[in-house]
Write an enzyme that holds these catalytic residues in place. Structure first.
Site, PDB file in Angstrom:
ATOM      1  N   CYS A 187       4.201 150.175 -57.644  1.00  0.00           N
ATOM      2  CA  CYS A 187       3.066 150.394 -56.748  1.00  0.00           C
ATOM      3  C   CYS A 187       3.362 150.229 -55.260  1.00  0.00           C
ATOM      4  O   CYS A 187       3.177 151.152 -54.468  1.00  0.00           O
ATOM      5  CB  CYS A 187       1.934 149.444 -57.116  1.00  0.00           C
ATOM      6  SG  CYS A 187       1.381 149.562 -58.824  1.00  0.00           S
ATOM      7  N   LYS A 241      -7.539 150.391 -53.407  1.00  0.00           N
ATOM      8  CA  LYS A 241      -6.397 149.476 -53.484  1.00  0.00           C
ATOM      9  C   LYS A 241      -5.520 149.582 -52.241  1.00  0.00           C
ATOM     10  O   LYS A 241      -5.156 150.668 -51.821  1.00  0.00           O
ATOM     11  CB  LYS A 241      -5.583 149.809 -54.735  1.00  0.00           C
ATOM     12  CG  LYS A 241      -4.290 149.024 -54.906  1.00  0.00           C
ATOM     13  CD  LYS A 241      -3.668 149.371 -56.245  1.00  0.00           C
ATOM     14  CE  LYS A 241      -2.303 148.754 -56.438  1.00  0.00           C
ATOM     15  NZ  LYS A 241      -1.755 149.010 -57.777  1.00  0.00           N
ATOM     16  N   HIS A 243      -2.559 146.896 -51.351  1.00  0.00           N
ATOM     17  CA  HIS A 243      -1.293 146.494 -51.984  1.00  0.00           C
ATOM     18  C   HIS A 243      -0.066 146.675 -51.087  1.00  0.00           C
ATOM     19  O   HIS A 243       1.021 146.997 -51.560  1.00  0.00           O
ATOM     20  CB  HIS A 243      -1.089 147.249 -53.307  1.00  0.00           C
ATOM     21  CG  HIS A 243      -0.299 146.436 -54.297  1.00  0.00           C
ATOM     22  ND1 HIS A 243       0.233 146.988 -55.449  1.00  0.00           N
ATOM     23  CD2 HIS A 243       0.051 145.121 -54.302  1.00  0.00           C
ATOM     24  CE1 HIS A 243       0.875 146.045 -56.117  1.00  0.00           C
ATOM     25  NE2 HIS A 243       0.778 144.906 -55.441  1.00  0.00           N
ATOM     26  N   HIS A 345      -4.845 151.570 -64.044  1.00  0.00           N
ATOM     27  CA  HIS A 345      -4.089 150.325 -64.061  1.00  0.00           C
ATOM     28  C   HIS A 345      -4.772 149.321 -64.979  1.00  0.00           C
ATOM     29  O   HIS A 345      -5.975 149.379 -65.195  1.00  0.00           O
ATOM     30  CB  HIS A 345      -4.028 149.790 -62.626  1.00  0.00           C
ATOM     31  CG  HIS A 345      -2.952 148.784 -62.378  1.00  0.00           C
ATOM     32  ND1 HIS A 345      -2.948 147.535 -62.958  1.00  0.00           N
ATOM     33  CD2 HIS A 345      -1.851 148.837 -61.587  1.00  0.00           C
ATOM     34  CE1 HIS A 345      -1.893 146.853 -62.531  1.00  0.00           C
ATOM     35  NE2 HIS A 345      -1.208 147.625 -61.703  1.00  0.00           N
ATOM     36  N   ASN A 408       3.251 156.146 -59.499  1.00  0.00           N
ATOM     37  CA  ASN A 408       4.442 155.934 -60.316  1.00  0.00           C
ATOM     38  C   ASN A 408       4.146 156.344 -61.748  1.00  0.00           C
ATOM     39  O   ASN A 408       3.034 156.769 -62.075  1.00  0.00           O
ATOM     40  CB  ASN A 408       4.903 154.477 -60.254  1.00  0.00           C
ATOM     41  CG  ASN A 408       3.787 153.469 -60.446  1.00  0.00           C
ATOM     42  OD1 ASN A 408       3.408 152.766 -59.505  1.00  0.00           O
ATOM     43  ND2 ASN A 408       3.221 153.418 -61.632  1.00  0.00           N
ATOM     44  N   LYS A 427       6.999 152.965 -65.904  1.00  0.00           N
ATOM     45  CA  LYS A 427       6.834 152.297 -64.620  1.00  0.00           C
ATOM     46  C   LYS A 427       7.828 151.139 -64.512  1.00  0.00           C
ATOM     47  O   LYS A 427       8.100 150.445 -65.485  1.00  0.00           O
ATOM     48  CB  LYS A 427       5.393 151.780 -64.515  1.00  0.00           C
ATOM     49  CG  LYS A 427       5.116 150.887 -63.322  1.00  0.00           C
ATOM     50  CD  LYS A 427       3.700 150.333 -63.382  1.00  0.00           C
ATOM     51  CE  LYS A 427       3.420 149.383 -62.224  1.00  0.00           C
ATOM     52  NZ  LYS A 427       2.031 148.881 -62.238  1.00  0.00           N
TER      53      LYS A 427
END
Length: 704
Positions: A187, A241, A243, A345, A408, A427
């Protein structure tokens, strides 16, 4: 109350109020400042494409890591299918060799679309003919980034979920689908590459992902896409998100070019309680299990915690806020809207209304975890449908281009429910299954002659920034450098003229998957892990040995882990063998040597020291005193505290990088050097002298 659909097999839906368990997060790593590296002038010239505008919507269904302590459950590896035969290849120069669904396929004829599937209303996406022939000076850009949506997870490219995303299938089929699109293995590096146009190794982001308690993130001197666009008069919004770091205010969205933010800082949160599962402390610094909330609204330089939104599914919260932004945005100003959805996710928490309305459709997915994943994909499909509808009703559609991509590959282990079959891996790994994803662009501004097609040239997530600035907006290189001279160091390439114009040559013929030297605990692993593609060749260097994995049809099979059998160093013809089954390094020692020489001569010298920092317990003092809300805890003018690095890492970095974090030109990797020497001996035995070898920069060795 949670209704229990009859297809749920007697198992009750996930308790939406349950406190998530602690997740094993592995490791992450970054410094506050990226060391300056020698700038080499960009070789490609910005090409203006007057007449076309893009609202880049990169679907970020981003949601955080697993919600429970994970016990290992070995699963028997599945033998990958035979490589694709020539008559099944869907080829283009430098492009994909995987079969793709026909974008012209009429969804209405698919038997899988049952009446109870509750499809979103079809949105009229027929281009306005007059708009494709006139220039829009400042097009709106909407980017949607999906989270952990793997190669076998998205409708039109899936073997088992093709009935879950009818709107995405429809709108992507009317636009341009990407057949050789790459993210990063995980991520945080993917988002960093997207917003900076750079490979993670060039900004200290090559290792793992930011965990909430860790004081690192995207270095603050890195210039990101919204900063460029703000200088061009764009209003900039970030939904979903983040991140990319949050230990100090300087790392958060409002300090990185966005004027508005609504979402969460961490890698993922509980879809209903908004607890950040990776933030939980399981008795180490607290007497009892303690978790923290992570949902914020930011405007005018300050953030407000969102205490009153718990109970509404996060997909819907973000969808509603994105619609409100579109409705309130001034119609005479250009807009950059970055929407990063949590779907699909972990944790796999499906909205109750989806469980009811899509009962029959979801029941067709045999495995329970896969079924939950499918439910999140249905919710994502409806969110993108509603987002598109909001763009239209707000009067912005005619000057917008939508860009959608995953960050990803899909997560198979940890009960992730994702799948990348027939590609190898998942991933976290540099195999195609961890990095190759689906995506598309859609806009009435794209000429009709270019729509309903596939773009099969190799495209990396870092290519979006130059494709937008140089291609869509038609800026010249000197104009961009006048905004930010740092642009000279980007790795991305402009594809716009190849996508919608008459450029026949593939802009990108080379792709660095990653180079890393740390293990899951942040210690020196003892060697480099790397992946590099040049032309048809792909080098996999010291990656863990994973297989490819078919979708499980066992209702109760929960894939916690997969067998890892040592390490792989291999050379693949990735065009003929996209599933990475046939190692050709022994048959092609010349190509193997050239790939290693390119790593040593081009990429290692430009690599920066990893910025990963381990946990800083000081975060809990701030969070505990602010109603258990996860937030920055280090002042912008202070250095952070964190647990000391392992000794082996310090020894390696001291020998490999200088005090500024730049690669030491005298550093030598013994393993790679030994391989190059052995390959040279093989070539001499074949009668090929050193002076007869091609240089690693030459072109002829790139194709078998």
């Amino acid at each position: 109350s949670n209704p229990i659909p009859p297809w749920w097999g007697g198992m009750e839906p996930m308790d939406n109020e349950a406190t998530p368990l602690v997740v094993s997060t592995g490791d992450a790593h970054d410094q506050a400042q990226t060391p300056d590296r020698s700038a080499s002038p960009r070789s490609h010239v910005a090409k203006a494409v007057a007449g076309f505008v893009i609202v880049a919507t990169l679907g970020v269904a981003a949601f955080a890591a697993t919600g429970g302590d994970i016990s290992s459950l070995a699963v028997q590896e599945t033998t990958s299918a035979a490589s694709l035969t020539a008559n099944n290849l869907h080829r283009a120069k430098g492009g994909s060799s995987l079969p793709n669904r026909d974008p012209m396929e009429d969804l209405a004829n698919r038997e899988e679309l049952e009446e109870d599937a509750a499809l979103p209303d079809h949105i009229d996406t027929e281009p306005a003919p007059q708009l494709t022939d006139q220039k829009v000076v400042n097009p709106h850009i909407v980017m949607v980034l999906m989270d952990d949506v793997g190669y076998n997870d998205l409708g039109y490219g899936s073997s088992d979920l093709h009935m879950m995303t009818p709107f995405i299938d429809d709108i992507s089929g009317q636009g341009i689908r990407f057949g050789a699109l790459y993210g990063q293995p995980i991520c945080t590096p993917a988002r960093a590459a997207l917003l900076t146009g750079k490979y993670p190794i060039h900004m200290q982001m090559q290792h793992w992902q930011v965990v909430p308690q860790e004081p690192w993130g995207l270095p603050t001197q890195e210039v990101v896409l919204p900063q460029y666009l703000q200088k061009l008069g764009y209003r900039t919004y970030s939904i979903g998100k983040w991140h990319l770091g949050h230990f100090n205010n300087a790392s958060t969205p409002l300090s990185r070019g966005f004027e508005y933010f609504y979402g969460f800082y961490s890698g993922g949160i509980d879809y209903l309680t908004n607890e950040s599962e990776e933030s939980c402390d399981n008795g180490t610094y607290h007497k009892n299990m303690t978790c923290y909330f992570d949902m914020w609204e930011g405007v005018d330089g300050s953030y407000t915690p969102q205490f009153d939104v718990a109970g509404t599914h996060n997909t819907y919260l973000l969808q509603q806020k994105a619609e409100a932004v579109l409705e309130s945005h001034p119609k005479d100003e250009p807009m950059f809207l970055y929407v990063s959805y949590p779907n699909a996710h972990l944790p796999l928490q499906v909205p109750d209304d989806i469980l009811i309305s899509h009962n029959t459709t979801l029941k067709k997915v045999p495995n329970l975890d896969r079924r939950k994943f499918a439910g999140l994909m249905v919710a994502l499909d409806q969110a993108i449908a509603n987002l598109t509808d909001a763009i239209k009703t707000s009067g912005l559609y005619d000057q917008t281009i939508l860009i959608v991509q995953s960050d990803n590959g899909g997560l198979i282990t940890e009960m992730g429910g994702g799948n990348n079959y027939p590609l190898r891996g998942e991933k976290k790994y540099i195999y195609e299954g961890g990095t190759r994803v689906h995506g598309f662009i859609h806009s009435p501004l794209i000429p009709k002659t270019k729509t309903q097609q596939w773009y099969n040239n190799m495209f990396h997530i870092s290519d979006w920034m130059p494709t937008i600035l140089e291609g869509i907006l038609g800026m010249q290189l000197n104009e961009i450098l006048a905004l930010y001279p740092e642009y000279v160091d980007i790795d991305g390439l402009n594809h716009w003229n190849a996508i919608v114009g008459d450029m026949d040559m593939a802009p990108r013929d080379e792709l660095l998957y990653n180079i890393d030297y740390l293990d899951s605990a942040g210690d020196y692993i003892g060697y480099y892990r790397a992946g590099l593609r040049v032309g048809d060749w792909k080098l996999v260097w010291n990656e863990k040995n994973l297989s490819s994995y078919e979708v499980s049809t066992d209702f109760n099979e929960h894939v916690m882990s997969v067998e890892i059998d040592g390490r792989v160093t291999a050379l693949y013809n990735i065009s003929a063998d996209p599933n990475e089954q046939f190692d050709l390094k022994s048959a092609y020692p010349m190509q193997m040597k050239k790939m290693l020489q390119k790593i040593v001569s081009k990429y290692l010298p430009s690599m920066t020291e990893s910025g990963f920092k381990s946990l800083d317990p000081g975060c809990y003092l701030t969070w505990d005193s602010h109603h258990k809300m996860m937030q920055p805890w280090v002042s912008d003018d202070k250095e952070s505290d964190y647990l000391a690095n392992a000794a082996a890492r310090d020894i390696f970095e001291d020998a490999t990088f200088d005090e500024q974090g730049l690669y030491n030109s005298l550093a030598v990797d013994v393993e790679i050097s030994s391989w190059i020497e052995d390959l040279s001996v093989q070539l001499r035995d074949m009668g090929i002298m050193e002076e007869d070898e091609p240089h690693w920069e030459d072109d002829w060795w790139k194709r078998p």
